[in-house]
Design an enzyme around this catalytic site. Structure first.
Site, PDB file in Angstrom:
ATOM      1  N   ASP A  36       0.729  -1.398  -0.518  1.00 26.57           N
ATOM      2  CA  ASP A  36       0.280  -0.297  -0.498  1.00 26.57           C
ATOM      3  C   ASP A  36       1.073   0.991  -0.332  1.00 26.57           C
ATOM      4  OD1 ASP A  36      -2.194  -0.529  -0.165  1.00 26.57           O
ATOM      5  OD2 ASP A  36      -3.109  -0.235   1.935  1.00 26.57           O
ATOM      6  N   ASP A 280     -11.466  34.442 -36.064  1.00 25.81           N
ATOM      7  CA  ASP A 280     -10.145  33.316 -36.556  1.00 25.81           C
ATOM      8  C   ASP A 280     -11.373  32.634 -35.913  1.00 25.81           C
ATOM      9  OD1 ASP A 280      -8.743  34.284 -38.048  1.00 25.81           O
ATOM     10  OD2 ASP A 280      -6.940  34.311 -36.692  1.00 25.81           O
ATOM     11  N   GLY A 415      -7.255  20.159 -35.964  1.00 26.75           N
ATOM     12  CA  GLY A 415      -7.963  19.315 -36.859  1.00 26.75           C
ATOM     13  C   GLY A 415      -8.181  19.860 -37.922  1.00 26.75           C
ATOM     14  N   LEU A 416      -8.654  21.050 -38.502  1.00 30.74           N
ATOM     15  CA  LEU A 416      -9.237  21.509 -38.907  1.00 30.74           C
ATOM     16  C   LEU A 416      -7.626  21.423 -40.091  1.00 30.74           C
ATOM     17  CD1 LEU A 416     -10.780  24.510 -38.333  1.00 30.74           C
ATOM     18  CD2 LEU A 416     -11.994  22.583 -39.362  1.00 30.74           C
TER      19      LEU A 416
END
Length: 558
Positions: A36, A280, A415-416
């Site tokens: 532990d 943007d 992502g774009l």
């Protein structure tokens, strides 16, 4: 109790360790079996602390269970005091040692040590880490805070305590710096910061303040409520995450301090506000976001996403069951039902069903989102080592709002870019075997070997896509196929989302329809595929053609 692969929170003694490690002059004697003691790694490896936590373990073994484990604890407590000379001693048991019922509090009290000994009753099989941290801090405050003989008289300079930041907390160090600076700029004196770097002597001075600032309710709300009852100290309720919440926080603090709220609000400024309103960022308006984390950060993140960035919140949940009422009220504002669970499989199913454009969650949601092919930003504990940056990166205050904007918006921007690369990957200049443009028309030597492997990789990927889109009854087989495709292309294949519920008799796609589908942005491509296949099933079409894709788009756009 449930056995699981991942957990959002550790047992309550880990929360106690977070409080003890954050403080100075406090030592924690933990009755625990060998094995532990893993909790040390949470601080030295994940938080990258230069010192181990102030914890002494009894580390009894199986053979000790036939003897006197109580004596082992008393010896460990006595030796810990002699070695570390703490100003206060915390004593308790881990989840395993709790079953022995040795009563660490009573055993430590019998030692008659010359410092306060604070027993911690932390029911490991009913409660978890954040509750353990809150209970530990409450017991420390209740034991050590000294009630003044006469009520405090306000001075010319208002004074407050900052409560809540602990070790292993998500950006607690950076939040504390940001809020301390903000409060000082308002002309308010900070009396005590606790538990962070506080000593037992500091906790004794808590009553010498006009009000308390609660930064993390999961840790400090219980102690702040006791201070309010005992010392008539009001406490803040607003958590300053996001521009709007920070302005409300300033107004609340100014009211409690007795200063002009208008003058205080004049200092409110953040670059994220202008960025969020810029051209943007405008094309990100309406992006669907799924939020999950601890209650404080999840509720705050949903508010920032909806009110400041113009996102649509399509999922809101938390593993903090103690704050279920607040979560349900917040979810109702977005027309949602709060997801309150500590089962990560349930969270993943809800995430896949919501089809978000962005996930805001913990490190566990980051893993889920990666598997589903979704961008993700971490906004809450539990977190891993990368979320303890060396740089200043708060979540609170105006600088925290800037950090939120960068952290949340950049995954969508990237992502774009990925979408554009995907659109033009068939172009003669951008296909996989094309030589780098700065080398002219020369072909690197490695191209031939890559070309030799490419057909196998494409075949494996195509097989995986077929396995997933046809949705076999064994969902695990589809998942295996998707991972096989990822491995075949060297780990660079886009993650393939496995449908939560199997679909039957999906029509095959024609080559031109598949090519057109690839032009759809990757973050909505899965939804377009699912809608088109559903449209084809409704009409019992044998083949999904380019015309089917356009008809499905028109059908679901009505």
């Amino acid at each position: 109790m449930q056995l699981t692969l991942w957990t959002y929170e550790g047992p309550p003694h880990v929360g106690a360790m977070r409080v003890a490690t954050a403080m100075r002059g406090v030592h924690y004697v933990l009755h625990a079996p060998q094995g532990d003691t893993y909790a040390d790694l949470l601080f030295t490896m994940i938080e990258r602390r230069g010192e181990r936590p102030p914890v002494t373990y009894t580390t009894f073994q199986a053979r000790d269970l036939g003897g006197d484990t109580a004596q082992l604890f008393k010896d460990a407590a006595r030796e810990a005091y002699a070695r570390f000379q703490p100003q206060a001693l915390l004593v308790g048991a881990s989840c395993t040692a709790e079953l022995i019922q040795d009563d660490p509090g009573g055993l430590a009290a019998a030692l008659n040590l010359p410092v306060p000994v604070i027993p911690l009753e932390l029911p490991a099989y009913q409660r978890k880490e954040n509750w353990g941290a809150a209970e530990t801090f409450y017991q420390l405050v209740r034991t050590l805070a000294v009630k003044p003989a006469q009520p405090r008289l306000r001075g010319t300079v208002p004074r407050c305590n900052l409560l809540g930041p602990t070790a292993l907390g998500f950006r607690h160090r950076d939040d504390l710096r940001e809020i301390s600076q903000l409060i000082t700029q308002l002309g308010i004196e900070i009396n005590v910061i606790a538990p962070w770097h506080a000593t037992p002597a500091d906790l004794a001075r808590l009553a010498d303040a006009d009000f308390n600032v609660v930064l993390y309710p999961e840790v400090a709300q219980t102690a702040a409520a006791w201070l309010s009852r005992s010392f008539s100290q009001p406490a803040t309720r607003t958590v300053p995450i996001g521009v709007r919440a920070t302005r409300e926080f300033i107004a609340e603090v100014a009211t409690l301090a007795g200063i002009d709220p208008d003058l205080a609000s004049a200092q409110a400024h953040s670059r994220s506000t202008w960025y969020a309103e810029s051209v943007d960022a405008n094309y990100l308006t309406g992006k669907r976001v799924f939020v999950f984390g601890d209650a404080t950060h999840a509720i705050a993140a949903a508010r920032v996403a909806a009110q400041e960035f113009g996102f649509e919140v399509v999922g809101l949940g938390s593993y903090s069951r103690e704050f279920g009422r607040e979560l349900r009220a917040a979810a109702q504002d977005y027309g949602l039902e709060a997801l309150i669970t500590d089962d990560y499989l349930e969270v993943e199913a809800a995430m896949a069903a919501a089809l978000p454009d962005l996930v805001l969650g913990t490190q566990m949601e980051r893993h889920m989102a990666k598997r589903l092919g979704l961008p993700c930003a971490v906004v809450s504990a539990p977190v891993h080592v990368q979320d303890f940056p060396a740089r200043h990166a708060p979540q609170m205050g105006f600088e925290g709002a800037n950090v939120l904007f960068d952290t949340w918006v950049h995954p969508l921007m990237m992502g774009l870019e990925q979408h554009l690369l995907g659109m033009f990957r068939g172009d003669f200049e951008f296909h996989e075997d094309a030589a780098p443009s700065h080398l002219g028309h020369a072909t690197p030597a490695a191209t031939s070997s890559v070309a030799a492997v490419a057909p196998n990789a494409v075949a494996a990927a195509a097989a995986a896509v077929t396995a997933v889109t046809t949705a076999p009854a064994d969902a695990a087989a589809a998942t295996h196929s998707a991972h096989a495709a990822d491995a075949a292309v060297g780990g660079d294949a886009a993650p393939i989302a496995v449908p939560i519920e199997p679909v039957t008799s999906t029509a095959p796609w024609s080559a031109d329809a598949e090519q057109e589908l690839r032009k759809i942005p990757f973050f909505v491509r899965a939804k377009a595929r699912r809608n088109t296949e559903a449209y084809a099933r409704i009409r019992s079409l044998p083949l999904i053609t380019l015309e089917t894709l356009y008809d499905a788009k028109a059908h679901f756009s009505r």
